[in-house]
Design a protein around this motif. Structure first.
Motif, mmCIF file in Angstrom:
data_model
loop_
_atom_site.group_PDB
_atom_site.id
_atom_site.type_symbol
_atom_site.label_atom_id
_atom_site.label_comp_id
_atom_site.label_asym_id
_atom_site.label_seq_id
_atom_site.Cartn_x
_atom_site.Cartn_y
_atom_site.Cartn_z
ATOM 1 N N SER A 216 -19.546 14.368 24.285
ATOM 2 C CA SER A 216 -20.283 13.122 24.031
ATOM 3 C C SER A 216 -19.732 12.397 22.817
ATOM 4 O O SER A 216 -19.547 11.172 22.829
ATOM 5 N N ILE A 217 -19.463 13.162 21.751
ATOM 6 C CA ILE A 217 -18.922 12.545 20.534
ATOM 7 C C ILE A 217 -17.561 11.909 20.822
ATOM 8 O O ILE A 217 -17.289 10.777 20.406
ATOM 9 N N GLY A 218 -16.715 12.627 21.528
ATOM 10 C CA GLY A 218 -15.390 12.105 21.851
ATOM 11 C C GLY A 218 -15.481 10.801 22.626
ATOM 12 O O GLY A 218 -14.775 9.830 22.324
ATOM 13 N N ASN A 219 -16.360 10.775 23.610
ATOM 14 C CA ASN A 219 -16.526 9.570 24.419
ATOM 15 C C ASN A 219 -17.038 8.409 23.558
ATOM 16 O O ASN A 219 -16.517 7.288 23.644
ATOM 17 N N ALA A 220 -18.038 8.688 22.717
ATOM 18 C CA ALA A 220 -18.589 7.638 21.841
ATOM 19 C C ALA A 220 -17.512 7.109 20.903
ATOM 20 O O ALA A 220 -17.381 5.894 20.704
ATOM 21 N N ALA A 221 -16.738 8.022 20.324
ATOM 22 C CA ALA A 221 -15.669 7.606 19.403
ATOM 23 C C ALA A 221 -14.701 6.667 20.111
ATOM 24 O O ALA A 221 -14.271 5.651 19.548
ATOM 25 N N ALA A 222 -14.350 6.985 21.353
ATOM 26 C CA ALA A 222 -13.404 6.155 22.104
ATOM 27 C C ALA A 222 -14.002 4.795 22.425
ATOM 28 O O ALA A 222 -13.322 3.765 22.314
ATOM 29 N N LEU A 223 -15.279 4.769 22.822
ATOM 30 C CA LEU A 223 -15.931 3.496 23.136
ATOM 31 C C LEU A 223 -15.897 2.564 21.935
ATOM 32 O O LEU A 223 -15.510 1.398 22.039
ATOM 33 N N VAL A 224 -16.306 3.098 20.774
ATOM 34 C CA VAL A 224 -16.328 2.292 19.552
ATOM 35 C C VAL A 224 -14.918 1.839 19.176
ATOM 36 O O VAL A 224 -14.673 0.663 18.898
ATOM 37 N N THR A 225 -13.965 2.781 19.198
ATOM 38 C CA THR A 225 -12.583 2.437 18.844
ATOM 39 C C THR A 225 -12.034 1.350 19.771
ATOM 40 O O THR A 225 -11.408 0.380 19.317
ATOM 41 N N ALA A 226 -12.251 1.496 21.067
ATOM 42 C CA ALA A 226 -11.719 0.533 22.032
ATOM 43 C C ALA A 226 -12.335 -0.845 21.819
ATOM 44 O O ALA A 226 -11.641 -1.863 21.902
ATOM 45 N N LEU A 227 -13.645 -0.881 21.518
ATOM 46 C CA LEU A 227 -14.294 -2.173 21.264
ATOM 47 C C LEU A 227 -13.762 -2.806 19.987
ATOM 48 O O LEU A 227 -13.458 -3.997 19.955
ATOM 49 N N ILE A 228 -13.630 -2.015 18.925
ATOM 50 C CA ILE A 228 -13.138 -2.545 17.648
ATOM 51 C C ILE A 228 -11.701 -3.032 17.776
ATOM 52 O O ILE A 228 -11.343 -4.107 17.302
ATOM 53 N N ALA A 245 -10.333 10.750 25.639
ATOM 54 C CA ALA A 245 -10.958 11.081 24.363
ATOM 55 C C ALA A 245 -11.872 12.299 24.498
ATOM 56 O O ALA A 245 -11.940 13.145 23.606
ATOM 57 N N ILE A 246 -12.588 12.391 25.615
ATOM 58 C CA ILE A 246 -13.468 13.538 25.855
ATOM 59 C C ILE A 246 -12.660 14.831 25.859
ATOM 60 O O ILE A 246 -12.985 15.795 25.151
ATOM 61 N N VAL A 276 -7.044 6.120 22.218
ATOM 62 C CA VAL A 276 -7.231 4.717 22.624
ATOM 63 C C VAL A 276 -5.929 3.921 22.482
ATOM 64 O O VAL A 276 -5.435 3.370 23.475
ATOM 65 N N PRO A 277 -5.324 3.851 21.271
ATOM 66 C CA PRO A 277 -4.027 3.162 21.219
ATOM 67 C C PRO A 277 -2.953 3.865 22.059
ATOM 68 O O PRO A 277 -2.084 3.194 22.621
#
Lengths: 315, 315, 315
Positions: A216-228, A245-246, A276-277
């Motif tokens: 869950s943390i990995g997925n959240a981190a990727a979502l935020v990173t991709a949006l930013i 990321a998961i 993400v990058p």
């Protein structure tokens, strides 16, 4: 079947360990060795698509059988480590190829994936780094490129080569958080289906709550990173920036983190963000060939962090 | 600041070794471990461009800090070996990216360069071959390709993908020997500035007259080779065929030439000449992606000769 | 020449082993260490093209000489292992380059091939896998790409970069079985000539009837696989799907199959079949660069099976 019961029983005795290993092969895609998790995942796949479920199980069985026939060490085989690359290869070829010979190619692909698994295991032995899903990635890329030269390989028309010069980026789109959460884990198995996503989370939490948490943390981190960083929202909320990321977060923070390290939690999240990058870059690199990035961002990010740890022990 | 002098002094005591290592990181780009040379090089960069000078120093400090925090062996750290890939990455990203987030990306890039340095060090350990600037090259290529997918990465419009089919070669141009000499060494740090080139030669000669001599020979060999083989004069006299040869000649003939070998002098020059066709080839290979060759010709030519020596001991 | 006889005799004594090793270098292209086979192969090449024959012999001599001067272990040198990559590089550059400087580039290429042979030998030492023809492939690809940047490298206009998007597959054509059989082995040395093909089979059978048998089986397997999978008939019957299979079958089933393995015969044929989709895939991958696949399908297929055997001992 009367008088066959004894032989039948003995058959079941022999068959069940084989099925168990094949289910572990399905769960090893998310770095888990657990029969029940494997069964739940198989259910999640089958709910989304029955043919995908069939090919997932068959591929895992073929991979395991090749390992057995080839005489691999039982300890490796019983963990399901000869199944997961075959599972992914069989599923990917079913999705990205079409035509009447497709099923044969999928099953042969699953068999070759097991042989390639052995090759990459040997070649990487000296580095002490796990092979992850590299055999699946290489084999799928190779099989898809074949379609331009051999008529029996018919590529799905979703995969179109494009020139980098004509490429235009359009990141607009709606934010659909629930999709981002449950499609992310679904895409590990090529699924964009809410129920399947929920089942996959259950499968991971079943194996261990820690694995579920890190996923869950990995997925959240990727979502935020991709949006930013400004990724295409259509891809983000299809889960296409989440699945790598998961896997990476689980691998770096948990599965391949034997020793207690001061920054292992942080480096797991950092590695998840790095996918993400990496996904963006690999997709650009593959654009002229029309190939998908598959789990290459996961493999590269995890390798970078696991190998860096051998020199930077606190990472 | 009166009563702070003691604490201040202790701060300086602690700070100075860190600055010294960071300056060594800057000099390690030309395979030199020397604080004064590093300072002269920093001056050379700053004269050409103040932002480049700032990012060079900051990047070296970040790389060194990551190494320190990660717990790398002090002996490796103190040679500046965790700085030079960060220096080059930070500088390259400042040059090839634009937009408001550029500085943040440069500094994060410098940090990742240090982690990647550790990874490549571990993976190549078994070969006994130095990693050279590979982490910088891979990371910069990767970061530039990201720009086609993530809006925060804005690539400079000097980097344009081109089709090989439409490519036309025009090698005409004037011979400007002084440019060829001083831009060659300047391009190691992305500089085409006469004063900076002279300062860089001073920095190299300061470390050892032999290093300066081999740098000059390598550059001369590349100039002659590029003219004979028919390279674009506009590139030759911008120093773009020289910088790889300088690094290669120093590396093969001097820095990584521990034992006395009969042909080491000749093989250094041969390796320097080889960087010219290598640069041509790598630039062709990267044309569809619009990426620069960076120091890849140096890395490949040096690896070929250093690894060949393990089988051909007289080379 | 009267009084020179003694010195002349001593010259011949010295010269003959060198010629013998150079002929072995020519036979090592088909994984054979045999002077007579080498001589027959040289004849087969010369019948097809005198310049090709000259460059083959000269290249093998240059490669062997570089090995000798570089101080390589005599045991490696005497098997002709420093010749075969030079032979193929020299021949490929003669075929794919044009212009007045072509011969010089071929001979320099043959010399660099020997140095690259040593490099790849060292780098792959830890894996226990043979280098095969990798140095030749990498060097030839690199040299052909140079032509877009340096005027002295003039590429043959048979090699044209193409976009994957515009690529159209047309597999129609006549079945010409005799071509398929004898051009297949001919293409190992870039030949499509009936007499040369027959001579090459004689050379292989001379070394051992088993080698000849496996070469024939490998070729037949590739012909059948290519027809079933739907390859371009014009390429099949030029032998372009056969030569990699011949080399692979010999390598996997015979030359690198020290221990008695249960499936070694079957895995040799499987590896031969695998070269067909591999060739299709590699050709697609190289299409935007207009490069030929050379013996890369052989190298990859053989590596996959030889390294897989270290984990799957029955393969």
């Amino acid at each position: 079947m009367g008088d066959d019961t004894v032989r039948n029983h003995s058959f079941i005795n022999k068959a069940f360990p084989f099925i168990a290993i094949s289910l572990k092969g399905i769960s090893q895609v998310v770095l888990i060795e657990n029969v029940v998790s494997g069964a739940i995942i198989l259910l999640a796949i089958t709910i989304a698509s029955v043919p995908l479920g069939i090919i997932a199980l068959l591929s895992s069985m073929i991979g395991t059988m090749i390992g057995k026939l080839g005489g691999v060490d039982d300890e490796i085989l019983n963990q399901g480590l000869f199944g997961y690359n075959s599972v992914l290869t069989g599923m990917a070829l079913l999705l990205f190829l079409t035509g009447p010979t497709q099923w044969i190619l999928c099953l042969v692909g699953a068999a070759i994936a097991a042989i390639l698994t052995a090759s990459v295991m040997h070649i990487m032995k000296g580095t002490g780094i796990p092979i992850l899903t590299l055999p699946f990635i290489l084999l799928t890329w190779f099989a898809l490129l074949v379609s331009y030269r051999l008529t029996t390989f018919q590529i799905s028309n979703s995969l179109v080569p494009q020139s980098l010069r004509q490429w235009e980026l359009d990141i607009t789109g709606d934010i659909e958080l629930s999709h981002g959460i449950f499609y992310g884990i679904g895409q590990v198995y090529f699924l964009d289906n809410m129920v399947s996503g929920i089942l996959l989370f259950i499968a991971v939490f079943w194996a261990s709550w820690k694995l579920g948490l890190y996923a869950s943390i990995g997925n959240a981190a990727a979502l935020v990173t991709a949006l930013i960083l400004g990724a295409e929202r259509s891809l983000i909320f299809l889960g296409l920036y989440g699945y790598n990321a998961i896997l990476t977060c689980i691998a770096v923070a948990l599965v391949f983190n034997m020793d207690k390290r001061p920054f292992s939690y942080a480096s797991g999240i950092m590695a998840a963000c790095l996918t993400v990058p990496l996904a963006a870059s690999i997709n650009t690199w593959l654009l002229p060939y029309g190939l998908p990035a598959l789990t290459m961002p996961f493999v590269l990010s995890t390798w970078v962090f696991l190998s860096a740890r051998k020199i930077l022990p606190k990472l």
